[in-house]
Design an enzyme around this catalytic site. Structure first.
Site, mmCIF file in Angstrom:
data_model
loop_
_atom_site.group_PDB
_atom_site.id
_atom_site.type_symbol
_atom_site.label_atom_id
_atom_site.label_comp_id
_atom_site.label_asym_id
_atom_site.label_seq_id
_atom_site.Cartn_x
_atom_site.Cartn_y
_atom_site.Cartn_z
ATOM 1 C CB ALA A 69 -0.910 0.005 1.223
ATOM 2 C CG ASP A 70 2.539 5.205 -1.398
ATOM 3 O OD1 ASP A 70 3.585 5.036 -0.757
ATOM 4 O OD2 ASP A 70 2.195 6.310 -1.854
ATOM 5 C CB THR A 71 -1.182 6.579 2.627
ATOM 6 O OG1 THR A 71 -1.793 5.296 2.798
ATOM 7 C CG2 THR A 71 -2.167 7.660 3.031
#
Length: 189
Positions: A69-71
């Protein structure tokens, strides 16, 4: 089937435990600068999530489900990364004061056995109340904002700044639980 989280983020690990009881952690050392931002924030976080998962593939030696994931935080279509220092954190928080910003997360799940990949992204709108300079400086001195995109953590002391949220709270923390659970269900079938 083994589960692997391609992230060293303690927040993501804590959240993933709500969906998957047993998983390994392999920190992805993917250089995010390799992905060029082309103006579409959803596509950008999805590509970052995919690349983070791909970066650990060579260290996976059995059938596995890789979760990555990346935010990122965006204001006026500008990406607000982790602050370089305390003054950068102050500028960021001052910019967000009294305004609505957006938090995007991309999640990618890859099944090494079937070679299937499912990816999604979400956007959550967050409105800050008006912040006073002394509030911002006190928060920065806590150390909490110095390793977080947008210079705040909604799950910590930074949550006090949040006046309103539209969308998934867990997206802002770093791993949208509902979307991740749906992807896992679909890829494991």
């Amino acid at each position: 089937m083994k589960f692997i989280l391609a992230s060293g983020s303690e927040r993501r690990q804590e959240l993933l435990r709500r969906i998957v009881k047993d998983f390994d952690v392999k920190v992805s050392n993917f250089d995010e600068d390799e992905v060029i931002f082309k103006g579409d924030l959803n596509s950008y976080v999805e590509e970052l999530a995919i690349k983070k998962g791909e970066a650990i593939l060579e260290n996976v030696d059995e059938d596995s489900i890789i979760i990555s994931a990346d935010t990122l935080v965006s204001y006026s279509n500008n990406i607000l990364g982790k602050p370089k220092d305390k003054e950068d954190a102050f500028r960021t928080l001052k910019t967000l004061s009294g305004k609505v910003h957006k938090v995007y997360s991309g999640v990618s799940i890859y099944n090494t056995k079937t070679k299937e990949r499912l990816t999604t992204s979400l956007c959550t709108e967050v409105k800050f109340s008006e912040l006073e300079d002394n509030q911002i400086r006190e928060y920065i001195e806590s150390g909490e904002p110095l390793d977080k995109a947008g210079s705040y953590g909604i799950q910590g002391f930074g949550g006090v700044f949040v006046e309103e949220i539209k969308g998934c709270y867990y997206n802002v923390v770093g791993l949208p639980l509902n979307a991740t659970a749906k992807l896992l269900k679909d890829i494991i079938k």
